[in-house]
Design an enzyme around this catalytic site. Structure first.
Site, PDB file in Angstrom:
ATOM      1  CE  LYS A  68      60.428  37.802  49.241  1.00 17.60           C
ATOM      2  NZ  LYS A  68      60.727  38.163  50.618  1.00 17.60           N
ATOM      3  CB  THR A  99      67.605  46.916  49.838  1.00 14.24           C
ATOM      4  OG1 THR A  99      68.992  46.634  50.056  1.00 14.24           O
ATOM      5  CG2 THR A  99      67.435  47.816  48.624  1.00 14.24           C
ATOM      6  N   GLY A 101      65.751  44.451  55.084  1.00 13.54           N
ATOM      7  CA  GLY A 101      64.432  44.116  55.618  1.00 13.54           C
ATOM      8  C   GLY A 101      63.284  44.233  54.636  1.00 13.54           C
ATOM      9  CB  THR A 102      63.056  44.719  50.955  1.00 18.38           C
ATOM     10  OG1 THR A 102      64.010  43.704  50.648  1.00 18.38           O
ATOM     11  CG2 THR A 102      63.691  46.081  50.839  1.00 18.38           C
ATOM     12  N   GLY A 103      62.103  42.075  52.506  1.00 15.50           N
ATOM     13  CA  GLY A 103      61.253  40.883  52.503  1.00 15.50           C
ATOM     14  C   GLY A 103      60.316  40.843  53.695  1.00 15.50           C
ATOM     15  CB  CYS A 104      60.890  41.458  57.301  1.00 12.76           C
ATOM     16  SG  CYS A 104      62.051  40.119  57.614  1.00 12.76           S
TER      17      CYS A 104
END
Length: 160
Positions: A68, A99, A101-104
């Site tokens: 990412k 932003t 928790g965007t990865g989760c």
């Protein structure tokens, strides 16, 4: 593995166990750049570095990896590597404090799209758009980094 702040979230022994025992079971791994640097044991400064890191990570066992690019300064381009081809998922940054928790959210959306029968490349594309829309339409909550608007698409469809 690595928080946005740069702090390591796993002890070195846990990182080794993750690499050895868990990664070979993964369909797709979605590390951010700091996490990819740890997994690939290299610094990432460019898109070419992201590609090299993706190759090294796939060699650890997952079927595919999405490195990412949200930590990039130029843009938010992600690189998907399926063990054979690279797919560039172009993106742009949005100024927002929403932003957390965007990865989760991204990895969960990819998993849901795969479970619904999408190809990996299409699942990543849809998930990336879902997170982008969630950031773009989030309401700032509290102080610091708040959540994305996970239900934006449902609200939009309902005319809200």
């Amino acid at each position: 593995m690595v928080a946005t702040s740069g702090h390591r979230l796993l002890a070195p022994k846990a990182e080794a166990i993750l690499k050895e025992l868990l990664l070979p079971w993964a369909t797709v791994l979605t590390p951010n750049i700091p996490e990819a640097e740890v997994l690939a044991e290299m610094k990432i400064k460019s898109l070419a570095d992201m590609e090299r890191a993706a190759e090294k990570i796939v060699a650890l066992g997952p079927k595919a990896v999405l490195v990412k690019g949200g930590h990039r300064t130029e843009d938010a381009t992600d690189i998907l590597y399926d063990g054979k081809r690279f797919h560039y998922c172009k993106g742009r940054h949005i100024e927002s404090t929403s932003t957390h928790g965007t990865g989760c959210s991204l990895s969960s959306a990819v998993a849901a799209d795969l479970a619904n029968g999408m190809t990996l490349a299409d699942a990543v594309k849809e998930a990336k758009q879902y997170v982008f829309d969630g950031i773009a339409h989030a309401e700032p909550i509290g102080k610091g980094h708040g959540p994305i608007h996970h239900f934006y698409e449902l609200y939009r469809k309902a005319g809200m």
